[in-house]
Design an enzyme around this catalytic site. Structure first.
Site, PDB file in Angstrom:
ATOM      1  N   ASN A  35       0.833  -1.200   0.000  1.00 50.01           N
ATOM      2  CA  ASN A  35       0.000   0.000   0.000  1.00 50.01           C
ATOM      3  C   ASN A  35       0.870   1.253   0.000  1.00 50.01           C
ATOM      4  OD1 ASN A  35      -2.164  -1.790   0.271  1.00 50.01           O
ATOM      5  ND2 ASN A  35      -2.247  -1.555   2.492  1.00 50.01           N
ATOM      6  N   ARG A 103      -1.952 -17.302   5.493  1.00 54.82           N
ATOM      7  CA  ARG A 103      -0.681 -16.881   4.889  1.00 54.82           C
ATOM      8  C   ARG A 103       0.526 -17.703   5.324  1.00 54.82           C
ATOM      9  NH1 ARG A 103       0.451 -11.278   8.154  1.00 54.82           N
ATOM     10  NH2 ARG A 103       1.895 -10.935   6.420  1.00 54.82           N
ATOM     11  N   ASP A 258      -0.336   3.236   6.450  1.00 53.34           N
ATOM     12  CA  ASP A 258       0.474   3.000   5.253  1.00 53.34           C
ATOM     13  C   ASP A 258       0.535   4.248   4.382  1.00 53.34           C
ATOM     14  OD1 ASP A 258       0.294   0.436   6.311  1.00 53.34           O
ATOM     15  OD2 ASP A 258      -1.263  -0.175   4.892  1.00 53.34           O
TER      16      ASP A 258
END
Length: 315
Positions: A35, A103, A258
């Site tokens: 991002n 993940r 971000d």
């Protein structure tokens, strides 16, 4: 020369679709440092993304999307048979988000253990700024983090600067003592620390803003507060920077930090002083939280965000 190397992980993003029945989700992609890389590219600070992906069609789609945003992809390792990670966002009626992750076997976790790892790490010395987060560091084991820190140190000796974002996700760490030790090592190495009370209080419960700042030894530290403001510490002197009033309701706080980091780093690289950079960070974050998802439409980017200065950022 590309100015910023952003290191981390991008995942497939599933977010609640708006205006539809419960249970429907739209698909995109996101990750904290990715991002930031996208917003850096939009702000004119060249950014390369350094990560590992699979050889699948979703990874192809990611790379095409990054390239369309102007993010460099030549440092992306492609691993046969691997896949990117997946996360899902649920948001409440106040825009606060809850994340669910899949993940553990994602390609990005192997980045520090590949045949091409030495070449990738050696390339860090060619950038003006290296940017990564605590989430990045949580991806790798102790040996992988040691390799990365050693490469960052060599790059700094060659003239690069290191910006560390304290973005904290407890699930990424085996225990808090490991996290605290890794944060300490990152703080010792960083030229710029982009911190928040949201990140640091889980590691040091009940501490004051001043005590949290005292844990960070660097000369340039931003501590974002729970209120719309931050404390900027420069060479031991603290300054409070207040955010502008929001012009729309908050709908999703994803990527607020971000985007703040992107605007701050882009402004510093453009020659802005840290106070101007912090104001730019608050301004972009204040727009991002008024849109769903991590990456807002390009047309929604606020104009004139980076001060019209020239030259390199001051040390």
């Amino acid at each position: 020369m590309t100015k910023v190397a952003c290191i981390g992980e991008c995942m497939i993003e599933l977010k609640q679709a708006q205006g539809t029945q419960a249970g429907l989700f739209s698909r995109g992609y996101g990750g904290d440092t990715l991002n930031t890389a996208v917003y850096l590219a939009r702000l004119g600070a060249g950014a390369d993304y350094i990560t590992a992906l699979g050889d699948d069609s979703l990874s192809d789609e990611m790379i095409a999307g990054w390239a369309a945003e102007g993010v460099g992809t030549t440092r992306v390792a492609r691993l046969p048979g691997k896949l990117p990670g997946l996360y899902m966002i649920q948001t409440d009626d106040k825009g606060e988000r809850r994340f669910f992750h899949w993940r553990d076997s994602a390609a990005a976790r192997s980045l520090m253990d590949l045949p091409q790892t030495p070449e990738i790490l050696g390339s860090l010395a060619t950038y003006e700024m290296i940017y990564l987060s605590a989430i990045t560091l949580s991806l790798y084991g102790e040996e992988g983090r040691a390799r990365l820190f050693a490469a960052v140190k060599r790059a700094r000796e060659a003239g690069a600067r290191f910006a560390f974002d304290t973005n904290f996700r407890a699930r990424g760490w085996p225990d808090l003592d490991v996290a605290r030790a890794v944060y300490h090592d990152a703080f010792e190495l960083a030229d710029i620390v982009l911190a928040s009370t949201e990140d640091l209080l889980p590691l040091h419960p009940g501490e004051s803003n001043e005590a949290l700042l005292a844990r960070i030894p660097g000369n340039e530290v931003v501590l974002k507060l729970s209120e719309p403001a931050s404390i900027l510490r420069l060479a031991g002197v603290s300054h409070q920077i207040r955010a502008e009033q929001l012009k729309a309701p908050v709908v999703d706080t994803t990527a607020a930090g971000d985007s703040f980091a992107a605007a701050y780093v882009a402004a510093r690289l453009a020659g802005a002083d840290p106070k101007e950079a912090a104001r730019a960070g608050h301004r972009l974050a204040g727009v991002v939280v008024c849109h769903p998802g991590a990456i807002i439409p390009r047309a929604a980017m606020p104009p004139g965000l980076i001060p019209a200065t020239s030259g390199k950022a001051s040390p």
